[in-house]
Design a protein around this motif. Sequence first.
Motif, PDB file in Angstrom:
ATOM      1  N   LYS A  79       0.839  -1.205   0.000  1.00  0.00           N
ATOM      2  CA  LYS A  79       0.000   0.000   0.000  1.00  0.00           C
ATOM      3  C   LYS A  79       0.872   1.253   0.000  1.00  0.00           C
ATOM      4  N   HIS A  80       1.996   1.191   0.706  1.00  0.00           N
ATOM      5  CA  HIS A  80       2.946   2.300   0.737  1.00  0.00           C
ATOM      6  C   HIS A  80       4.288   1.801   0.192  1.00  0.00           C
ATOM      7  N   VAL A  81       4.952   2.679  -0.546  1.00  0.00           N
ATOM      8  CA  VAL A  81       6.269   2.317  -1.062  1.00  0.00           C
ATOM      9  C   VAL A  81       7.291   3.303  -0.503  1.00  0.00           C
ATOM     10  N   VAL A  82       8.334   2.744   0.090  1.00  0.00           N
ATOM     11  CA  VAL A  82       9.417   3.544   0.659  1.00  0.00           C
ATOM     12  C   VAL A  82      10.629   3.393  -0.242  1.00  0.00           C
ATOM     13  N   TRP A  83      11.116   4.523  -0.734  1.00  0.00           N
ATOM     14  CA  TRP A  83      12.288   4.539  -1.619  1.00  0.00           C
ATOM     15  C   TRP A  83      13.457   5.126  -0.834  1.00  0.00           C
ATOM     16  N   LEU A  84      14.394   4.292  -0.473  1.00  0.00           N
ATOM     17  CA  LEU A  84      15.537   4.752   0.302  1.00  0.00           C
ATOM     18  C   LEU A  84      16.697   5.053  -0.643  1.00  0.00           C
ATOM     19  N   CYS A  85      17.205   6.284  -0.570  1.00  0.00           N
ATOM     20  CA  CYS A  85      18.311   6.674  -1.457  1.00  0.00           C
ATOM     21  C   CYS A  85      19.596   5.984  -1.028  1.00  0.00           C
ATOM     22  N   ARG A  86      20.289   5.381  -1.983  1.00  0.00           N
ATOM     23  CA  ARG A  86      21.556   4.698  -1.707  1.00  0.00           C
ATOM     24  C   ARG A  86      22.712   5.311  -2.477  1.00  0.00           C
ATOM     25  N   THR A  87      22.504   6.491  -3.063  1.00  0.00           N
ATOM     26  CA  THR A  87      23.581   7.119  -3.825  1.00  0.00           C
ATOM     27  C   THR A  87      24.573   7.799  -2.865  1.00  0.00           C
ATOM     28  N   LEU A  88      25.673   8.322  -3.430  1.00  0.00           N
ATOM     29  CA  LEU A  88      26.859   8.670  -2.647  1.00  0.00           C
ATOM     30  C   LEU A  88      26.612   9.493  -1.377  1.00  0.00           C
ATOM     31  N   SER A  89      25.959  10.645  -1.503  1.00  0.00           N
ATOM     32  CA  SER A  89      25.800  11.500  -0.314  1.00  0.00           C
ATOM     33  C   SER A  89      25.047  10.767   0.780  1.00  0.00           C
ATOM     34  N   CYS A  90      24.010  10.066   0.410  1.00  0.00           N
ATOM     35  CA  CYS A  90      23.235   9.322   1.407  1.00  0.00           C
ATOM     36  C   CYS A  90      24.042   8.153   1.947  1.00  0.00           C
TER      37      CYS A  90
END
Length: 161
Positions: A79-90
């Motif tokens: 129902k909910h989608v969580v997109w966690l950033c995995r690029t350099l700064s994060c």
Amino acid sequence: MPENMKLTRELKEKIDSIVAKSETKQSALIPVLREIQNAEGYLTNESMEEAAKILGLTPANVQSVATFYTMFFRKEPGKHVVWLCRTLSCALKGAEQAEHHMCEKLGVHTGGTTSDGKITLMEAECLASCGTAPVMLVDDDLVENLTKEKIDRIIEELRKD
Ligand code: FES
């Protein structure tokens, strides 16, 4: 537009509008797939075949794009989608720890959906908020400066919904 379309009239109109504004039908593919996914939740083989017909592409063309980009779901997400950033700064600011924490709290691997069907956890590329890393998108809302406590609060709220 071909006959026997399973897409709704409203969705067909949106797709026609996207195609009309695009320089080529090929360049309309990603926006068209996004529109279908927004309307239907994910991309079925049938909807991709319809997109291929509309755009004059082969189903294989459409499938290759749909499977290349992680933003396209091939099965129904939570129902909910969580997109966690995995690029350099994060990554430098603790995204990996945040991801491990989320996986543990949710009982899923990245890409998975909780057993109650409420939350899907995905990795994202840079969400254009590097200055407030680590960040994640919860549905359409950006959450910045993630901490374990903030993640716990958000998961609790999503589970209640
Ligand atoms: S690297 Fe995460 S927002 Fe840019």
